[in-house]
Design an enzyme around this catalytic site. Structure first.
Site, PDB file in Angstrom:
ATOM      1  N   CYS A   8       0.866  -1.187   0.000  1.00  8.27           N
ATOM      2  CA  CYS A   8       0.000   0.000   0.000  1.00  8.27           C
ATOM      3  C   CYS A   8       0.900   1.234   0.000  1.00  8.27           C
ATOM      4  O   CYS A   8       2.064   1.149  -0.395  1.00  8.27           O
ATOM      5  CB  CYS A   8      -0.976  -0.025   1.174  1.00  8.27           C
ATOM      6  N   ASN A  11       2.289   1.407   4.364  1.00  5.98           N
ATOM      7  CA  ASN A  11       2.598   0.122   5.021  1.00  5.98           C
ATOM      8  C   ASN A  11       2.279   0.155   6.514  1.00  5.98           C
ATOM      9  O   ASN A  11       2.955  -0.484   7.320  1.00  5.98           O
ATOM     10  CB  ASN A  11       4.067  -0.301   4.784  1.00  5.98           C
ATOM     11  N   CYS A  13      -1.474   0.737   7.366  1.00  6.68           N
ATOM     12  CA  CYS A  13      -2.920   0.460   7.495  1.00  6.68           C
ATOM     13  C   CYS A  13      -3.359  -0.777   6.714  1.00  6.68           C
ATOM     14  O   CYS A  13      -3.693  -1.801   7.298  1.00  6.68           O
ATOM     15  CB  CYS A  13      -3.739   1.658   7.038  1.00  6.68           C
ATOM     16  N   ARG A  14      -3.366  -0.670   5.379  1.00  6.76           N
ATOM     17  CA  ARG A  14      -3.944  -1.740   4.573  1.00  6.76           C
ATOM     18  C   ARG A  14      -3.044  -2.957   4.392  1.00  6.76           C
ATOM     19  O   ARG A  14      -3.478  -4.093   4.641  1.00  6.76           O
ATOM     20  CB  ARG A  14      -4.330  -1.186   3.177  1.00  6.76           C
ATOM     21  N   SER A  15      -1.803  -2.749   3.933  1.00  4.48           N
ATOM     22  CA  SER A  15      -0.968  -3.932   3.650  1.00  4.48           C
ATOM     23  C   SER A  15      -0.594  -4.728   4.901  1.00  4.48           C
ATOM     24  O   SER A  15      -0.468  -5.960   4.800  1.00  4.48           O
ATOM     25  CB  SER A  15       0.250  -3.571   2.787  1.00  4.48           C
ATOM     26  N   ASP A 122      -8.149   3.778   1.024  1.00  7.48           N
ATOM     27  CA  ASP A 122      -7.203   4.185   2.064  1.00  7.48           C
ATOM     28  C   ASP A 122      -7.993   4.647   3.290  1.00  7.48           C
ATOM     29  O   ASP A 122      -8.723   5.626   3.227  1.00  7.48           O
ATOM     30  CB  ASP A 122      -6.357   5.334   1.501  1.00  7.48           C
TER      31      ASP A 122
HETATM   32  P1  4NP Z   1      -1.790   2.749   4.099  1.00  6.03           P
HETATM   33  O1  4NP Z   1      -2.461   4.070   4.694  1.00  6.03           O
HETATM   34  O2  4NP Z   1      -1.234   3.135   2.746  1.00  6.03           O
HETATM   35  O3  4NP Z   1      -2.930   1.813   4.015  1.00  6.03           O
HETATM   36  O4  4NP Z   1      -0.720   2.329   5.080  1.00  6.03           O
HETATM   37  C1  4NP Z   1      -1.786   5.292   4.785  1.00  6.03           C
HETATM   38  C2  4NP Z   1      -0.975   5.539   5.863  1.00  6.03           C
HETATM   39  C3  4NP Z   1      -0.353   6.748   5.989  1.00  6.03           C
HETATM   40  C4  4NP Z   1      -0.544   7.720   5.018  1.00  6.03           C
HETATM   41  C5  4NP Z   1      -1.358   7.462   3.949  1.00  6.03           C
HETATM   42  C6  4NP Z   1      -1.977   6.242   3.825  1.00  6.03           C
HETATM   43  N1  4NP Z   1       0.075   8.970   5.151  1.00  6.03           N
HETATM   44  O5  4NP Z   1      -0.193   9.857   4.328  1.00  6.03           O
HETATM   45  O6  4NP Z   1       0.847   9.187   6.099  1.00  6.03           O
END
Ligand code: 4NP
Length: 152
Positions: A8, A11, A13-15, A122
């Protein structure tokens, strides 16, 4: 050994959820699962508290995971690379060295074959329900990924 990488943006939240869920469904002697982010924002950090809590509700422990950034070497280390959304897909593919690298990358939800669910949204800036939704999408998709891997 089949090697699967979940990717993602951050790294956190989703992955990490995708990694934890798939790990819970496969034999670790046969399938290795890892995750990475296309961005460098959160390198070394553990998963978001909301991802940890969501996984824990389903008896999956993701607390030991640490965020890392996707690199071009990952194309050599993994057989399947699953991108959570189109932006992740494009960022990963932009690092591909050849067509065989590129062929390893697909959108995570492609296996669902559902035009309504193409991207794992996201959940970072939303509320807790976003994380539950992400969990459900990943739970469905990883069931099909297990079948795909086991048929190879
Ligand atoms: P992820 O979510 O891609 O599912 O881990 C996010 C985590 C942090 C951010 C964006 C998406 N960020 O902008 O910090």
């Amino acid at each position: 050994m089949t090697r699967v990488l979940m990717v993602c943006l951050g790294n956190i939240c989703r992955s990490p959820l995708a990694e934890g869920i798939l790990k819970s469904k496969v034999d670790s002697d046969k399938v290795t699962v890892d995750s990475a982010g296309t961005a460098n924002y959160h390198i070394g950090k553990g998963p978001d508290k909301r991802s940890i809590a969501t996984a824990a509700r389903y008896k999956i422990d993701i607390t030991d995971q640490r965020a890392r950034q996707f690199t071009a070497e990952d194309f050599d280390k993994f057989d399947y690379i699953f991108a959570m959304d189109r932006s992740n897909y494009n960022d990963i593919v932009s690092l591909a060295k050849n067509t065989s690298d590129k062929a390893k990358v697909t959108l995570m939800l492609e296996v669902l074959n559902n035009p309504q669910a193409i991207e794992v949204p996201d959940p970072y800036y939303g509320g807790d329900s976003g994380f539950e939704h992400v969990f459900q999408l990943l739970d469905q998709a990883t069931d099909l990924v297990v079948k795909k891997i086991e048929s190879h």
